[in-house]
Design a protein around this motif. Structure first.
Motif, PDB file in Angstrom:
ATOM      1  N   ARG A  54       0.830  -1.205   0.000  1.00 56.71           N
ATOM      2  CA  ARG A  54       0.000   0.000   0.000  1.00 56.71           C
ATOM      3  C   ARG A  54       0.868   1.260   0.000  1.00 56.71           C
ATOM      4  N   SER A  55       0.357   2.277  -0.710  1.00 55.81           N
ATOM      5  CA  SER A  55       1.043   3.569  -0.751  1.00 55.81           C
ATOM      6  C   SER A  55       0.001   4.676  -0.872  1.00 55.81           C
ATOM      7  N   SER A  68      -5.337  13.191  -3.037  1.00 55.37           N
ATOM      8  CA  SER A  68      -4.602  12.025  -2.543  1.00 55.37           C
ATOM      9  C   SER A  68      -5.512  10.806  -2.509  1.00 55.37           C
ATOM     10  N   TRP A  69      -4.900   9.638  -2.618  1.00 52.60           N
ATOM     11  CA  TRP A  69      -5.614   8.378  -2.468  1.00 52.60           C
ATOM     12  C   TRP A  69      -4.624   7.288  -2.096  1.00 52.60           C
ATOM     13  N   GLU A  70      -5.163   6.206  -1.616  1.00 53.26           N
ATOM     14  CA  GLU A  70      -4.356   5.040  -1.280  1.00 53.26           C
ATOM     15  C   GLU A  70      -4.425   4.057  -2.445  1.00 53.26           C
ATOM     16  N   GLU A  88     -10.768   1.342  -1.976  1.00 52.64           N
ATOM     17  CA  GLU A  88     -12.166   1.753  -1.984  1.00 52.64           C
ATOM     18  C   GLU A  88     -12.319   3.129  -1.365  1.00 52.64           C
ATOM     19  N   GLY A  89     -13.146   3.970  -1.983  1.00 55.25           N
ATOM     20  CA  GLY A  89     -13.396   5.310  -1.472  1.00 55.25           C
ATOM     21  C   GLY A  89     -12.409   6.359  -1.935  1.00 55.25           C
ATOM     22  N   ALA A  90     -11.515   6.025  -2.866  1.00 55.43           N
ATOM     23  CA  ALA A  90     -10.525   6.990  -3.351  1.00 55.43           C
ATOM     24  C   ALA A  90     -11.210   8.150  -4.070  1.00 55.43           C
TER      25      ALA A  90
END
Length: 122
Positions: A54-55, A68-70, A88-90
């Motif tokens: 993950r980043s 931003s998002w993961e 999910e939810g980005a």
């Protein structure tokens, strides 16, 4: 090769291939350490490693803003391929793949494909 942009009503798709005179293993390691990519990708402000898969990506957005998002690595074949998708939810749903193909004496062909849903539409 110049990037190709294909647009449908909901998604933008960017594809690019380039031959680099380096072995696939070296290029794979560069991409696998995703924080390196902020130095070579336009509009990427930063990439923070959260764990091994993950980043957190931060990119420039219209109007001088940042988004931003993961991202999560979903497939990892050492020296051959990496795929990822946003968690999910980005704010910007996206996914991508980079492949490393032997080009003999010329090095390695790096093929990158990124698909995303622009928050304001295409």
């Amino acid at each position: 090769m110049r990037p190709t942009t294909r647009i449908d009503p909901d998604r933008a798709l960017l594809e690019e291939a380039v031959t680099i005179n380096r072995p696939a293993s070296e290029l794979y390691q560069f991409w696998r350490a995703q924080e390196n990519l902020a130095n070579v990708m336009e509009n990427v402000v930063s990439i923070e490693k959260l764990d091994d898969t993950r980043s957190r990506w931060t990119v420039k957005a219209p109007g001088g803003k940042e988004v931003s998002w993961e991202a999560v690595i979903t497939n990892d074949i050492p020296d051959r391929e990496l795929t990822w998708q946003s968690a999910e939810g980005a704010d910007i749903a996206n996914s991508g793949r980079v492949r490393f193909e032997d080009a003999g004496d010329r090095g390695t062909v790096v093929r990158a494909t990124i698909a995303y849903e622009p928050p304001l539409g295409t």
